[in-house]
Design an enzyme around this catalytic site. Structure first.
Site, PDB file in Angstrom:
ATOM      1  N   HIS A  56       0.844  -1.200   0.000  1.00 32.02           N
ATOM      2  CA  HIS A  56       0.000   0.000   0.000  1.00 32.02           C
ATOM      3  C   HIS A  56       0.878   1.248   0.000  1.00 32.02           C
ATOM      4  CE1 HIS A  56      -4.040  -1.794   1.652  1.00 32.02           C
ATOM      5  NE2 HIS A  56      -3.610  -2.402   0.569  1.00 32.02           N
ATOM      6  N   GLU A  58       0.831   3.872   1.870  1.00 31.96           N
ATOM      7  CA  GLU A  58       1.299   4.289   3.196  1.00 31.96           C
ATOM      8  C   GLU A  58       2.495   3.465   3.660  1.00 31.96           C
ATOM      9  OE1 GLU A  58      -1.778   3.381   2.248  1.00 31.96           O
ATOM     10  OE2 GLU A  58      -3.270   3.998   3.722  1.00 31.96           O
ATOM     11  N   CYS A  89      -2.240  -0.542   7.481  1.00 31.03           N
ATOM     12  CA  CYS A  89      -1.485   0.716   7.443  1.00 31.03           C
ATOM     13  C   CYS A  89      -1.622   1.476   8.757  1.00 31.03           C
ATOM     14  CB  CYS A  89      -1.958   1.558   6.264  1.00 31.03           C
ATOM     15  SG  CYS A  89      -1.573   0.770   4.684  1.00 31.03           S
TER      16      CYS A  89
END
Lengths: 149, 149
Positions: A56, A58, A89
């Site tokens: 992801h 993040e 995250c």
């Protein structure tokens, strides 16, 4: 004089990252990490390209920011991310002890707020910055994807 | 004849990974991912060495397993990990749609059970396999660390 460096400024940079994800056929989510009005890390979703659920925006930005700082804690940092962080995250952000999280669009189903992920007591979370731009980009992604199939 | 490949067998392999973390001065947590009695990925905690809060044993094992399989979903896989996964790792396991998680020692404070992290409906989680061995290794790590300082 008004500082050019406000939340909208940095969210715009996160949106540019999300557009890079879009162009690669990834769900368009982007993130930047900022310390003292300086961007020290950028990331965009690469889960498809890397075949990796952990990729992801993040997560990559957290890793890159820690690398820049030479330490694993993101004290005095703000993460700008176009979509509300998921449990993974938010869990990573918990460990990072980041000072502030600013997200764009809400993720009612898989976001950390409704799923009640615990953040670090030092962390402030705020949402809704350029939310329409962020969610429109994601909507456009899914419409185009549907039309291709 | 009893199969040599039971939960204790694979947890022993995860414990060997935890010992590698111990030897590097890392909080000793180890993990392996297994499909059809075959280990396809190993990982141990490297958060200090890599200056990266995301470098938990499970995260590395998830990435390595997906790499081995050539796809991001860990269907039909079991993750063996010596310590109950945290929110971040449980959140990553949610996205992976892994079939089964087997952990050793409980983590009452920061583990996914008490923090109520949502797992994928396809995922079964079980704990307590070689829990004493796993928690004794972590206790020994903190005792030695305290004595060094």
């Amino acid at each position: 004089m008004k500082s050019p460096f406000d939340d909208n400024y940095f969210m715009q940079k996160a949106l540019q990252e999300a557009e890079l994800a879009f162009d690669k056929g990834e769900i368009p989510v982007g993130a930047v990490v900022v310390i003292k009005d300086r961007i020290i890390a950028r990331g965009h979703n690469l889960t498809e390209l890397l075949n990796d659920v952990t990729a992801h925006a993040e997560m990559q930005a957290i890793t890159a920011a820690a690398n820049f700082l030479g330490g694993k804690y993101l004290h005095d940092c703000t993460l700008y991310v176009t979509l509300e962080p998921c449990q993974m995250c938010a869990g990573a952000l918990y460990w990072s002890q980041i000072s502030r999280i600013v997200f764009g669009a809400r993720d009612e189903d898989r976001g950390c707020i409704n799923l009640k992920t615990t953040l670090h007591p030092k962390t402030i979370i705020e949402g809704g910055v350029m939310a329409d731009e962020a969610s429109n980009l994601i909507k456009r992604f899914f419409i185009e994807k549907r039309n291709l199939n």
